[in-house]
Design a protein around this motif. Structure first.
Motif, PDB file in Angstrom:
ATOM      1  N   GLU A  20      -8.891 -18.896 -54.069  1.00 55.11           N
ATOM      2  CA  GLU A  20      -9.269 -20.293 -54.266  1.00 55.11           C
ATOM      3  C   GLU A  20      -9.136 -21.085 -52.970  1.00 55.11           C
ATOM      4  OE1 GLU A  20     -10.720 -21.465 -56.992  1.00 55.11           O
ATOM      5  OE2 GLU A  20     -10.611 -19.426 -57.780  1.00 55.11           O
ATOM      6  N   ALA A  21      -8.147 -20.739 -52.144  1.00 54.03           N
ATOM      7  CA  ALA A  21      -8.021 -21.401 -50.845  1.00 54.03           C
ATOM      8  C   ALA A  21      -9.192 -21.042 -49.940  1.00 54.03           C
ATOM      9  CB  ALA A  21      -6.698 -21.002 -50.189  1.00 54.03           C
ATOM     10  N   LEU A  22      -9.658 -19.786 -50.012  1.00 55.65           N
ATOM     11  CA  LEU A  22     -10.816 -19.384 -49.218  1.00 55.65           C
ATOM     12  C   LEU A  22     -12.068 -20.120 -49.676  1.00 55.65           C
ATOM     13  CD1 LEU A  22     -10.155 -15.554 -48.946  1.00 55.65           C
ATOM     14  CD2 LEU A  22     -10.260 -17.172 -47.039  1.00 55.65           C
ATOM     15  N   ASP A  23     -12.177 -20.376 -50.971  1.00 53.94           N
ATOM     16  CA  ASP A  23     -13.319 -21.130 -51.475  1.00 53.94           C
ATOM     17  C   ASP A  23     -13.324 -22.538 -50.896  1.00 53.94           C
ATOM     18  OD1 ASP A  23     -15.556 -21.400 -53.642  1.00 53.94           O
ATOM     19  OD2 ASP A  23     -14.261 -23.149 -53.938  1.00 53.94           O
ATOM     20  N   VAL A  24     -12.154 -23.166 -50.843  1.00 48.30           N
ATOM     21  CA  VAL A  24     -12.061 -24.496 -50.235  1.00 48.30           C
ATOM     22  C   VAL A  24     -12.372 -24.424 -48.747  1.00 48.30           C
ATOM     23  CG1 VAL A  24     -10.461 -26.345 -49.637  1.00 48.30           C
ATOM     24  CG2 VAL A  24     -10.434 -25.384 -51.939  1.00 48.30           C
ATOM     25  N   ALA A  25     -11.887 -23.369 -48.097  1.00 47.81           N
ATOM     26  CA  ALA A  25     -12.098 -23.230 -46.660  1.00 47.81           C
ATOM     27  C   ALA A  25     -13.586 -23.170 -46.317  1.00 47.81           C
ATOM     28  CB  ALA A  25     -11.389 -21.977 -46.150  1.00 47.81           C
ATOM     29  N   ARG A  26     -14.371 -22.509 -47.182  1.00 46.06           N
ATOM     30  CA  ARG A  26     -15.816 -22.405 -46.927  1.00 46.06           C
ATOM     31  C   ARG A  26     -16.502 -23.767 -46.984  1.00 46.06           C
ATOM     32  NH1 ARG A  26     -15.612 -17.820 -50.416  1.00 46.06           N
ATOM     33  NH2 ARG A  26     -16.399 -19.139 -52.101  1.00 46.06           N
ATOM     34  N   VAL A  42     -10.195 -23.014 -41.639  1.00 54.38           N
ATOM     35  CA  VAL A  42      -8.906 -22.929 -42.324  1.00 54.38           C
ATOM     36  C   VAL A  42      -8.449 -21.474 -42.292  1.00 54.38           C
ATOM     37  CG1 VAL A  42      -7.715 -23.227 -44.528  1.00 54.38           C
ATOM     38  CG2 VAL A  42      -9.466 -24.874 -43.818  1.00 54.38           C
ATOM     39  N   ARG A  43      -7.189 -21.256 -41.939  1.00 54.39           N
ATOM     40  CA  ARG A  43      -6.631 -19.906 -41.930  1.00 54.39           C
ATOM     41  C   ARG A  43      -5.840 -19.699 -43.219  1.00 54.39           C
ATOM     42  NH1 ARG A  43      -1.560 -17.347 -38.726  1.00 54.39           N
ATOM     43  NH2 ARG A  43      -2.072 -15.138 -39.041  1.00 54.39           N
ATOM     44  N   VAL A  44      -6.112 -18.598 -43.910  1.00 62.04           N
ATOM     45  CA  VAL A  44      -5.446 -18.279 -45.170  1.00 62.04           C
ATOM     46  C   VAL A  44      -4.610 -17.028 -44.967  1.00 62.04           C
ATOM     47  CG1 VAL A  44      -5.800 -17.678 -47.594  1.00 62.04           C
ATOM     48  CG2 VAL A  44      -7.313 -19.333 -46.486  1.00 62.04           C
ATOM     49  N   VAL A  45      -3.307 -17.151 -45.301  1.00 61.82           N
ATOM     50  CA  VAL A  45      -2.350 -16.071 -45.059  1.00 61.82           C
ATOM     51  C   VAL A  45      -1.612 -15.767 -46.352  1.00 61.82           C
ATOM     52  CG1 VAL A  45      -0.374 -15.301 -43.676  1.00 61.82           C
ATOM     53  CG2 VAL A  45      -2.040 -16.906 -42.698  1.00 61.82           C
ATOM     54  N   GLY A  46      -1.429 -14.479 -46.644  1.00 56.99           N
ATOM     55  CA  GLY A  46      -0.695 -14.129 -47.858  1.00 56.99           C
ATOM     56  C   GLY A  46      -0.031 -12.779 -47.755  1.00 56.99           C
ATOM     57  N   GLN A  69     -15.044  -9.771 -51.640  1.00 53.15           N
ATOM     58  CA  GLN A  69     -16.303 -10.513 -51.698  1.00 53.15           C
ATOM     59  C   GLN A  69     -16.120 -12.016 -51.503  1.00 53.15           C
ATOM     60  OE1 GLN A  69     -19.184  -8.849 -51.921  1.00 53.15           O
ATOM     61  NE2 GLN A  69     -17.988  -6.947 -51.984  1.00 53.15           N
ATOM     62  N   VAL A  70     -14.882 -12.435 -51.233  1.00 56.01           N
ATOM     63  CA  VAL A  70     -14.606 -13.871 -51.159  1.00 56.01           C
ATOM     64  C   VAL A  70     -14.556 -14.368 -49.720  1.00 56.01           C
ATOM     65  CG1 VAL A  70     -13.001 -15.705 -51.809  1.00 56.01           C
ATOM     66  CG2 VAL A  70     -13.322 -13.734 -53.312  1.00 56.01           C
ATOM     67  N   GLY A  71     -13.800 -13.683 -48.885  1.00 56.89           N
ATOM     68  CA  GLY A  71     -13.637 -14.125 -47.507  1.00 56.89           C
ATOM     69  C   GLY A  71     -12.512 -13.365 -46.847  1.00 56.89           C
ATOM     70  N   LYS A  72     -12.219 -13.732 -45.631  1.00 52.44           N
ATOM     71  CA  LYS A  72     -11.218 -13.018 -44.847  1.00 52.44           C
ATOM     72  C   LYS A  72      -9.902 -13.787 -44.836  1.00 52.44           C
ATOM     73  CE  LYS A  72     -10.377 -10.899 -40.332  1.00 52.44           C
ATOM     74  NZ  LYS A  72      -9.931  -9.632 -40.971  1.00 52.44           N
ATOM     75  N   ALA A  73      -8.854 -13.100 -45.281  1.00 58.52           N
ATOM     76  CA  ALA A  73      -7.502 -13.651 -45.219  1.00 58.52           C
ATOM     77  C   ALA A  73      -6.613 -12.688 -44.447  1.00 58.52           C
ATOM     78  CB  ALA A  73      -6.943 -13.863 -46.621  1.00 58.52           C
ATOM     79  N   SER A  74      -5.563 -13.213 -43.859  1.00 57.72           N
ATOM     80  CA  SER A  74      -4.575 -12.378 -43.181  1.00 57.72           C
ATOM     81  C   SER A  74      -3.563 -11.913 -44.210  1.00 57.72           C
ATOM     82  CB  SER A  74      -3.884 -13.172 -42.068  1.00 57.72           C
ATOM     83  OG  SER A  74      -4.821 -13.621 -41.104  1.00 57.72           O
ATOM     84  N   LEU A  75      -3.524 -10.608 -44.488  1.00 59.15           N
ATOM     85  CA  LEU A  75      -2.675 -10.059 -45.544  1.00 59.15           C
ATOM     86  C   LEU A  75      -1.579  -9.191 -44.955  1.00 59.15           C
ATOM     87  CD1 LEU A  75      -5.429  -8.989 -48.120  1.00 59.15           C
ATOM     88  CD2 LEU A  75      -4.126 -11.134 -48.047  1.00 59.15           C
ATOM     89  N   PHE A  76      -0.372  -9.323 -45.552  1.00 61.58           N
ATOM     90  CA  PHE A  76       0.779  -8.562 -45.076  1.00 61.58           C
ATOM     91  C   PHE A  76       1.624  -8.107 -46.264  1.00 61.58           C
ATOM     92  CE2 PHE A  76      -0.332 -11.806 -41.985  1.00 61.58           C
ATOM     93  CZ  PHE A  76      -0.402 -11.108 -40.791  1.00 61.58           C
ATOM     94  N   ARG A  77       2.187  -6.913 -46.144  1.00 61.09           N
ATOM     95  CA  ARG A  77       3.227  -6.533 -47.087  1.00 61.09           C
ATOM     96  C   ARG A  77       4.553  -6.951 -46.465  1.00 61.09           C
ATOM     97  NH1 ARG A  77       5.484  -0.594 -48.986  1.00 61.09           N
ATOM     98  NH2 ARG A  77       6.907  -1.456 -50.560  1.00 61.09           N
ATOM     99  N   TRP A  78       5.288  -7.818 -47.179  1.00 59.07           N
ATOM    100  CA  TRP A  78       6.522  -8.347 -46.625  1.00 59.07           C
ATOM    101  C   TRP A  78       7.506  -8.745 -47.712  1.00 59.07           C
ATOM    102  CZ3 TRP A  78       3.380 -12.849 -44.069  1.00 59.07           C
ATOM    103  CH2 TRP A  78       2.956 -13.763 -45.035  1.00 59.07           C
TER     104      TRP A  78
END
Length: 372
Positions: free
Chosen positions: A230-236, A243-247, A264-273
């Motif tokens: 949903e944050a990526l949708d707003v970013a578009r 807007v950078r989206v991190v999770g 299919q939504v967009g690019k986010a920075s993803l991490f296992r943490w």
């Protein structure tokens, strides 16, 4: 021609519409309808927003914080909880709506598919009444006698035309559904994890966060990635700096599910943490939007307090001064102390019910100064 014999161009203004929401999110949905759609909100009740628009257009189906949108056929907030309601339902359904006009508006937004048109009649009830749901459904169907064209096929799944009657306590609402399941479930959500957040609730959280150009948005416990999507949708939709989206999440399965859903939504920075020890620089995030695990999800309510305290310490560290956090929890009493001890100010609190679970959606602001 309309049912009253007037050309459609000379007919009365468009009928009202209503949006169904999760209980407690009505104000957020009303704000989206008003600001983004240009609609005029006329009334809100628990789980429902009645509004008007100038035209029935596909933009109605782009609302993010509502579960479904309907053309209003009739409504009442004065049910008597007795069997007398059945006569009212039957009479109002037969006499009040201009069904041909409602159907024409529906067809303008939902073009007919190939083959015989399909329809369904749906009744939902909440609360104690002096009659059963099957009784209400029978009265509703009797009121609709002759309304559905002959030759249409009735089906329980994915009908082209759905006519709904929703009864919640003393409130009854009847309408023609304009949306389909993709409005509430989205097309991106292919995989799920336990207690995965509903997309419309995630959209409400992102909206309350007030995401702007150039911001970094963080969900440190992302689960299936619904908030990130949903944050990526707003970013578009935002002009200016991206807007950078991190999770991230501690569960490897959650990270796999998130990557699949975001494909299919967009690019986010993803991490296992570990969300209590984030590998992020201090004061590097503008917004924290998260749905931390509830006690029932952890299996032990005693774990919630320590988890929230440790997570709050990290939120405070990575969030910029003056930044905002929007959080959805069940154990709100365990969330407040670690945030207030850091002088965070709560700016919004909504009591919400999601899939039968009571919870609290709250927005917080970190001070833009450093205390002693």
């Amino acid at each position: 021609m309309s049912r009253k014999g007037r050309p459609e161009s000379d007919a009365a203004p468009l009928p009202p519409l209503y949006a169904m929401t999760h209980a407690g999110l009505e104000a957020v949905a009303a704000d989206e309808i008003n600001r983004d759609l240009g609609g005029e909100v006329k009334k809100t009740t628990r789980g429902l927003v009645v509004f008007r628009v100038k035209d029935v257009t596909p933009d109605l189906l782009k609302l993010r914080t509502t579960e479904d949108v309907y053309l209003l056929a009739w409504g009442s907030d004065s049910l008597a909880f007795t069997a007398d309601d059945l006569n009212l339902i039957r009479t109002w359904t037969a006499r009040k709506p201009d069904w041909p006009r409602l159907f024409k508006l529906h067809h303008s937004l939902r073009p007919k598919t190939k083959g015989r048109p399909t329809f369904n009649i749906i009744v939902q009830m909440q609360g104690e009444h002096g009659y059963r749901r099957t009784d209400a459904r029978e009265a509703f169907a009797e009121g609709l006698a002759g309304v559905i064209p002959a030759g249409w096929q009735r089906t329980d799944e994915n009908a082209w035309l759905e006519i709904w009657l929703t009864i919640r306590g003393k409130v009854a609402t009847c309408g023609v559904r304009l949306s389909d399941r993709t409005m509430r479930h989205r097309t991106y959500k292919l995989d799920h994890v336990l207690a995965s957040l509903r997309p419309t609730a995630a959209a409400a959280m992102v909206r309350l966060a007030g995401v702007g150009p150039g911001m970094t948005v963080l969900d440190p416990m992302c689960g299936a990635g619904t908030i990130l999507a949903e944050a990526l949708d707003v970013a578009r939709s935002r002009r200016g700096d991206p807007v950078r989206v991190v999770g991230g999440d501690i569960d490897p399965n959650a990270m796999f599910v998130t990557s699949q859903n975001l494909d299919q939504v967009g690019k986010a920075s993803l991490f296992r943490w570990d969300a209590t020890a984030l590998p992020l620089a201090s004061a590097s995030v503008d917004r924290v939007v998260s749905n931390p695990p509830f006690g029932v999800q952890l299996g032990s309510p005693e774990e919630i307090g320590p988890l929230y305290a440790a997570a709050a310490r990290e939120w405070d560290r990575v969030l910029k001064p003056g930044g905002r956090a929007v959080l959805l929890v069940s154990e709100f009493d365990s969330l407040q102390p670690p945030l207030r001890s850091r002088r965070w100010a709560m700016t919004r609190q909504l009591k919400v019910r999601l899939l039968g679970q009571p919870c609290v959606l709250s927005a917080w602001e970190k001070p833009d100064w450093v205390g002693s």
